[in-house]
Design an enzyme around this catalytic site. Structure first.
Site, mmCIF file in Angstrom:
data_model
loop_
_atom_site.group_PDB
_atom_site.id
_atom_site.type_symbol
_atom_site.label_atom_id
_atom_site.label_comp_id
_atom_site.label_asym_id
_atom_site.label_seq_id
_atom_site.Cartn_x
_atom_site.Cartn_y
_atom_site.Cartn_z
ATOM 1 N N PRO A 29 0.833 -1.197 0.000
ATOM 2 C CA PRO A 29 0.000 0.000 0.000
ATOM 3 C C PRO A 29 0.871 1.252 0.000
ATOM 4 C CG PRO A 29 -0.678 -1.503 1.744
ATOM 5 C CD PRO A 29 0.603 -2.022 1.169
ATOM 6 N N LYS A 34 -2.738 -4.753 5.817
ATOM 7 C CA LYS A 34 -1.455 -5.247 5.331
ATOM 8 C C LYS A 34 -0.359 -4.804 6.290
ATOM 9 C CE LYS A 34 -2.767 -5.638 0.508
ATOM 10 N NZ LYS A 34 -2.331 -5.500 -0.868
#
Length: 155
Positions: free
Chosen positions: A42, A74
Site C-alpha cells: 500500500p 497489510k
C-alpha cells in the site's frame, strides 16, 4: 555544494526518510528476502497546501502509515507514505486548507472498505493538518501485481 542524489529540501528529506531500508530499520522491521511482500505494497501519496514543519511531517507520516496498515489490513513494514506539503492548491475556488490523496494497493481496497479507509484517513488529516474532510479528495487505485515494481522486478 549539493551531492548528487541527496535530497535538497525539507520536503525531499521527509520523503526520503519514509522509504527504503533505513526507514524499515528505524521502525525495527527490516524485511528479510524470504519475507518479501506478495500482495503487500500500500502506498499513500498526500499533497496539501498546508505548510508542515519537519517534526509535524514526521508525526503525520507515521500516523498515516499506521492507519493505512490497519485500514487496508497489510503489514506496516510494506506501507509507503509520501507527503508533499505547502503545495499551491485551490479547492472550490479558494485556497483554504485542502488535500489530495492517492491510495495504491494490490487488492485489499474497493467497495465499502474504501469508505472506512476514507473516514480513517480524513480524521487524521483533519486532526494533524486542519483539513476538513469536505476539503479532501482521496483516489483509490487497485493495481494488478505486474503493474507495480519492487526490488528490481514486479510483484
Amino acid at each position: 555544494s549539493e551531492e548528487p542524489g541527496r535530497p535538497t529540501s525539507t520536503k525531499d528529506n521527509v520523503a526520503a526518510e519514509q522509504c527504503g531500508p533505513s526507514a524499515f530499520a528505524k521502525r525495527g522491521a527490516v524485511p528479510r528476502a524470504s519475507e518479501e511482500p506478495k500482495d503487500a505494497m500500500p502506498t499513500l501519496n498526500v499533497t496539501t497546501n498546508v505548510p508542515v514543519d519537519r517534526v509535524a511531517a514526521s508525526d503525520l507520516v507515521g500516523a498515516l502509515s499506521k492507519a493505512v496498515a490497519e485500514l487496508v489490513g497489510k503489514p506496516e513494514a510494506y506501507v509507503m507514505v509520501s507527503l508533499k506539503p505547502d503545495t499551491p492548491m485551490s479547492f472550490g475556488g479558494n485556497e483554504e486548507p485542502c488535500a489530495f490523496g492517492e491510495l495504491i494497493s494490490i487488492g485489499a481496497i474497493g467497495g465499502e472498505k474504501n469508505k472506512t479507509i476514507s473516514s480513517g484517513l480524513s480524521r487524521i488529516l483533519e486532526e494533524k493538518l486542519g483539513v476538513p474532510p469536505k476539503r479532501l479528495y482521496l483516489k483509490f487505485f487497485d493495481v494488478e501485481r505486474p503493474n507495480f515494481g519492487y526490488n528490481g522486478t514486479t510483484f
